[in-house]
Design a protein around this motif. Structure first.
Motif, PDB file in Angstrom:
ATOM      1  N   ALA A 156      65.485  14.265  40.175  1.00 29.26           N
ATOM      2  CA  ALA A 156      66.314  12.701  39.845  1.00 29.26           C
ATOM      3  C   ALA A 156      65.132  11.407  40.322  1.00 29.26           C
ATOM      4  O   ALA A 156      64.999  10.780  39.384  1.00 29.26           O
ATOM      5  N   ALA A 157      64.727  11.258  41.490  1.00 29.79           N
ATOM      6  CA  ALA A 157      63.266  10.917  41.552  1.00 29.79           C
ATOM      7  C   ALA A 157      62.468  11.291  42.250  1.00 29.79           C
ATOM      8  O   ALA A 157      62.337  11.477  43.314  1.00 29.79           O
TER       9      ALA A 157
ATOM     10  N   ARG B  74      57.967  15.848  33.846  1.00 32.40           N
ATOM     11  CA  ARG B  74      58.657  16.318  33.772  1.00 32.40           C
ATOM     12  C   ARG B  74      59.261  17.089  32.143  1.00 32.40           C
ATOM     13  O   ARG B  74      60.257  18.407  32.033  1.00 32.40           O
TER      14      ARG B  74
ATOM     15  N   GLU C 176      65.053  18.281  36.269  1.00 30.61           N
ATOM     16  CA  GLU C 176      66.350  17.537  37.006  1.00 30.61           C
ATOM     17  C   GLU C 176      66.473  16.429  38.265  1.00 30.61           C
ATOM     18  O   GLU C 176      66.702  16.052  38.653  1.00 30.61           O
TER      19      GLU C 176
END
Ligand SMILES: [Zn+2]
Ligand SMILES: [Zn+2]
Length: 109
Positions: A59-60, A48, A57
């Motif tokens: 998310a998972a 990240r 960005e």
């Protein structure tokens, strides 16, 4: 190139220079800096922190995105190649600034 303003003081450790990079457990990377400080960064945190902008960005992130294929110490950055083929150049100054340990974040236990 904009040159760094910091002037190295020789004879003592540089807080932004890694002395040793090693794996910590199965999901984190440890960096011992030449000033004697030690940081631990989970792989997902490193992904990240990728400066490309897109990684932050995610998310998972899938497992392949947070699993380093190889890690190389460059002059002023750590290069991580992830198993999904992406490559991150993480500057040492930014890594050190991102240390989450109690001493660096000012959180008192
Ligand atoms: Zn990236
Ligand atoms: Zn720290």
């Amino acid at each position: 190139m904009n040159r760094k303003l910091s002037i190295p003081i020789l004879g003592q450790g540089d807080p932004n220079r890694p002395q040793d990079v090693h794996l910590v457990g199965r999901y984190a990377l440890g960096i011992d800096w030449t000033d004697g400080h030690g940081s631990i960064f989970p792989f997902e945190h490193l992904r990240r922190a990728c400066p490309c902008g897109a990684c932050a960005e995610l998310a998972a992130p899938p497992a392949a995105a947070t699993w380093p294929q190889d890690i190389k110490k460059l002059d002023d950055a750590l290069r991580i190649r992830w198993t999904d083929g992406h490559e991150s150049l993480l500057g040492y100054v930014d890594l050190r600034a991102g240390c989450r340990c109690a001493a660096c974040t000012g959180v008192h236990g």
